[in-house]
Design an enzyme around this catalytic site. Structure first.
Site, PDB file in Angstrom:
ATOM      1  N   HIS A  95      50.137  45.009  48.100  1.00 26.25           N
ATOM      2  CA  HIS A  95      51.073  45.866  47.346  1.00 26.25           C
ATOM      3  C   HIS A  95      52.520  45.398  47.430  1.00 26.25           C
ATOM      4  O   HIS A  95      53.402  46.022  46.850  1.00 26.25           O
ATOM      5  CB  HIS A  95      50.961  47.312  47.822  1.00 26.25           C
ATOM      6  CG  HIS A  95      49.602  47.877  47.592  1.00 26.25           C
ATOM      7  ND1 HIS A  95      49.227  48.420  46.388  1.00 26.25           N
ATOM      8  CD2 HIS A  95      48.514  47.929  48.388  1.00 26.25           C
ATOM      9  CE1 HIS A  95      47.969  48.805  46.465  1.00 26.25           C
ATOM     10  NE2 HIS A  95      47.500  48.512  47.659  1.00 26.25           N
TER      11      HIS A  95
ATOM     12  N   LYS B 196      47.422  43.676  41.413  1.00 21.70           N
ATOM     13  CA  LYS B 196      48.471  44.701  41.451  1.00 21.70           C
ATOM     14  C   LYS B 196      49.745  44.162  40.806  1.00 21.70           C
ATOM     15  O   LYS B 196      49.827  44.099  39.598  1.00 21.70           O
ATOM     16  CB  LYS B 196      48.622  45.184  42.884  1.00 21.70           C
ATOM     17  CG  LYS B 196      47.427  46.077  43.237  1.00 21.70           C
ATOM     18  CD  LYS B 196      46.868  45.903  44.593  1.00 21.70           C
ATOM     19  CE  LYS B 196      45.574  46.693  44.722  1.00 21.70           C
ATOM     20  NZ  LYS B 196      44.851  46.418  45.951  1.00 21.70           N
TER      21      LYS B 196
ATOM     22  N   ASN C 171      48.124  50.271  39.463  1.00 21.11           N
ATOM     23  CA  ASN C 171      48.804  49.382  40.408  1.00 21.11           C
ATOM     24  C   ASN C 171      49.498  48.209  39.705  1.00 21.11           C
ATOM     25  O   ASN C 171      49.926  47.266  40.361  1.00 21.11           O
ATOM     26  CB  ASN C 171      47.804  48.796  41.405  1.00 21.11           C
ATOM     27  CG  ASN C 171      47.198  49.849  42.304  1.00 21.11           C
ATOM     28  OD1 ASN C 171      47.874  50.790  42.702  1.00 21.11           O
ATOM     29  ND2 ASN C 171      45.921  49.707  42.604  1.00 21.11           N
TER      30      ASN C 171
ATOM     31  N   SER D 258      48.514  50.770  51.404  1.00 19.59           N
ATOM     32  CA  SER D 258      48.010  51.118  50.078  1.00 19.59           C
ATOM     33  C   SER D 258      47.975  52.609  49.816  1.00 19.59           C
ATOM     34  O   SER D 258      48.079  53.029  48.665  1.00 19.59           O
ATOM     35  CB  SER D 258      46.622  50.517  49.878  1.00 19.59           C
ATOM     36  OG  SER D 258      45.742  50.942  50.896  1.00 19.59           O
TER      37      SER D 258
ATOM     38  N   ASP E  21      48.013  41.496  55.030  1.00 21.80           N
ATOM     39  CA  ASP E  21      47.502  41.685  53.676  1.00 21.80           C
ATOM     40  C   ASP E  21      48.626  42.335  52.873  1.00 21.80           C
ATOM     41  O   ASP E  21      48.977  43.494  53.104  1.00 21.80           O
ATOM     42  CB  ASP E  21      46.262  42.594  53.754  1.00 21.80           C
ATOM     43  CG  ASP E  21      45.723  42.958  52.378  1.00 21.80           C
ATOM     44  OD1 ASP E  21      46.417  42.740  51.372  1.00 21.80           O
ATOM     45  OD2 ASP E  21      44.597  43.487  52.320  1.00 21.80           O
TER      46      ASP E  21
ATOM     47  N   GLU F 266      49.023  45.489  57.026  1.00 21.09           N
ATOM     48  CA  GLU F 266      49.385  45.328  55.615  1.00 21.09           C
ATOM     49  C   GLU F 266      50.897  45.234  55.479  1.00 21.09           C
ATOM     50  O   GLU F 266      51.619  45.776  56.309  1.00 21.09           O
ATOM     51  CB  GLU F 266      48.871  46.530  54.808  1.00 21.09           C
ATOM     52  CG  GLU F 266      47.364  46.541  54.745  1.00 21.09           C
ATOM     53  CD  GLU F 266      46.815  47.761  53.997  1.00 21.09           C
ATOM     54  OE1 GLU F 266      47.468  48.255  53.068  1.00 21.09           O
ATOM     55  OE2 GLU F 266      45.722  48.196  54.378  1.00 21.09           O
TER      56      GLU F 266
ATOM     57  N   HIS G 105      43.440  48.777  55.099  1.00 20.61           N
ATOM     58  CA  HIS G 105      42.570  48.933  53.924  1.00 20.61           C
ATOM     59  C   HIS G 105      41.086  48.755  54.279  1.00 20.61           C
ATOM     60  O   HIS G 105      40.734  47.977  55.172  1.00 20.61           O
ATOM     61  CB  HIS G 105      42.982  47.873  52.904  1.00 20.61           C
ATOM     62  CG  HIS G 105      42.366  48.033  51.559  1.00 20.61           C
ATOM     63  ND1 HIS G 105      41.281  47.304  51.153  1.00 20.61           N
ATOM     64  CD2 HIS G 105      42.690  48.847  50.522  1.00 20.61           C
ATOM     65  CE1 HIS G 105      40.965  47.644  49.908  1.00 20.61           C
ATOM     66  NE2 HIS G 105      41.797  48.578  49.515  1.00 20.61           N
TER      67      HIS G 105
HETATM   68  C1  LIG Z   1      43.558  46.523  46.559  1.00 21.26           C
HETATM   69  C2  LIG Z   1      43.562  45.998  47.940  1.00 21.26           C
HETATM   70  C3  LIG Z   1      42.686  45.005  48.345  1.00 21.26           C
HETATM   71  C4  LIG Z   1      41.570  44.518  47.467  1.00 21.26           C
HETATM   72  O1  LIG Z   1      42.051  43.610  46.556  1.00 21.26           O
HETATM   73  P1  LIG Z   1      41.179  43.337  45.234  1.00 21.26           P
HETATM   74  O2  LIG Z   1      41.753  42.097  44.708  1.00 21.26           O
HETATM   75  O3  LIG Z   1      41.385  44.529  44.373  1.00 21.26           O
HETATM   76  O4  LIG Z   1      39.764  43.195  45.691  1.00 21.26           O
HETATM   77  C5  LIG Z   1      42.816  44.471  49.598  1.00 21.26           C
HETATM   78  N1  LIG Z   1      43.752  44.933  50.445  1.00 21.26           N
HETATM   79  C6  LIG Z   1      44.594  45.916  50.102  1.00 21.26           C
HETATM   80  C7  LIG Z   1      45.615  46.376  51.079  1.00 21.26           C
HETATM   81  C8  LIG Z   1      44.520  46.492  48.844  1.00 21.26           C
HETATM   82  O5  LIG Z   1      45.333  47.483  48.507  1.00 21.26           O
END
Ligand SMILES: *Cc1c(COP(=O)(O)O)cnc(C)c1O
Length: 385
Positions: free
Chosen positions: A207, A236, A47, A179, A204, A175, A133
């Site tokens: 990505h 990421k 990522n 993801s 969130d 999101e 997620h």
């Molecule tokens: C990877 C991810 C997370 C978690 O983030 P980390 O910093 O790896 O704990 C949270 N939400 C989404 C959508 C993700 O892809």
């Protein structure tokens, strides 16, 4: 059933469903090549979209941060672990993304847990995109609030769910870039719908941040939407680790009172905050823009090639390019055939994705060369036969 029997049964069920998860040890898994057992694989699983995990300026910043601050913060931010490095990074993030405040968290998982549990009470309702997620759905499941899920990226069922009687407050969760599917949420429609019901929106953008839009400001900024709560993560596009929540002054003050992940947990190492500031500088500048352009070119090239192959995909225009196979065993076999041809890809199976949609989750990055994309397409072509 004894403890041991319970554990054995759970493991046997996973194995029987070809859903048993194992880690594989690698030398290095973030760059263009993944190295393991003295073998080189072209890496389509990382990522680290902008290849910042190896960026000399970011690496140097972490080293300099460690020389200045040491390697650990020494405590929670509420006690002694909130340094000038943390404060500077929070201010830079807030300024970049156009919010009054930013609060740092140790990970995106922790940020989602903290925000949802601090905000939601038993009379409240969370309405989340079905494909949200695990860190979001897990937090929602653990909270006393009611959880309802709406059809992926569809404001119409969201509107209907929000219209049902609710004694408390409602939070819409989605999101920026999904993801596992790589597609983007229609944030304008979702935010308008939330506002019609006096609900807040949490996006969130794990990505999207760093990768999408002008200066890499992410999905929300790019779509001209300002969710009440924006979660960005740094593992990421930033190539590092950690997360932040962007919000208003009062919500930040509220989270500092009630978000237990902030209060009862050691803050991130200050040197990491220094590295994150450096990563943000790269992301906002010409170097970052060049990396985003290069990634965009790889995405176009890959999708064009994939469209000529007999595979199902999604509407993804992002660095996440799913190749949907359906059956768990077939997805594993396809991943194995690609690995035999020197490409590192991972099969993603339920429960991470809905049943019957096992897939390869391919990720493209700015570290790739055009020839890597061609080799991948060729290998997919051969593996399918
Ligand atoms: C990877 C991810 C997370 C978690 O983030 P980390 O910093 O790896 O704990 C949270 N939400 C989404 C959508 C993700 O892809």
């Amino acid at each position: 059933m004894t403890w041991q029997q319970r554990i054995n049964t759970a493991l046997e069920e996973r194995r029987a469903a070809e859903a048993f998860r194992e880690r594989r040890v690698v030398e290095n898994g973030a760059g263009r090549f993944l190295t393991r057992d003295n073998q080189h694989f072209c890496n389509f699983s990382s990522n680290d979209y902008l290849a910042l995990s190896q960026h000399p300026q970011v690496v140097r910043a972490w080293q300099q941060g460690a020389e200045r601050y040491g390697v650990g913060s020494g405590g929670s931010g509420h006690v002694s672990g909130y340094t000038t490095a943390h404060q500077a990074l929070e201010e830079e993030l807030a300024d970049w993304l156009g919010y009054p405040r930013a609060l740092l968290f140790i990970s995106g998982f922790a940020a989602n847990q903290a925000v949802i549990t601090a905000l939601m009470g038993k009379d409240d309702r969370i309405v989340a995109d079905r494909l949200s997620h695990a860190s979001l759905l897990e937090a929602a499941n653990l909270s006393p609030a009611q959880l309802r899920r709406f059809a992926h990226n569809d404001a119409t069922p969201l509107h209907a769910l929000l219209g049902k009687p609710c004694d408390g407050q409602q939070l819409v969760v989605t999101e920026g870039v999904f993801s596992m599917d790589g597609d983007s949420a229609p944030l304008n429609a979702l935010h308008d719908t939330a506002q019609q019901h006096n609900a807040w929106l949490l996006v969130d953008d794990a990505h999207g941040i760093g990768v999408v839009g002008d200066e890499g400001r992410g999905s929300a900024y790019h779509q001209g939407v300002k969710p009440e709560l924006l979660v960005v993560t740094f593992g990421k596009g930033f190539g590092v680790s950690g997360a932040a929540v962007l919000c208003s002054e009062t919500v930040a003050d509220y989270l500092l009172q009630f978000a237990r992940h902030l209060i009862y947990s050691t803050s991130m190492p200050p040197a990491q905050a220094v590295a994150l500031s450096a990563a943000m500088q790269v992301i906002r500048g010409d170097d970052g823009e060049a990396r985003r352009q290069r990634l965009a070119q790889h995405i176009r090239h890959f999708r064009q090639g994939l469209s000529t192959l007999p595979f199902q995909s999604t509407d993804s225009l992002s660095a996440i390019q799913p190749v949907i196979v359906g059956d768990n065993g077939q997805a594993l076999a396809l991943a194995q055939r690609l690995r035999e041809q020197g490409m590192w890809v991972t099969a993603i199976r339920p429960p991470t994705v809905p049943p019957g949609t096992a897939r390869l989750r391919l990720t493209l990055t700015a570290a790739h060369e055009t020839q890597d994309i061609d080799t991948l397409l060729e290998a997919l072509h051969v593996a399918r036969q």
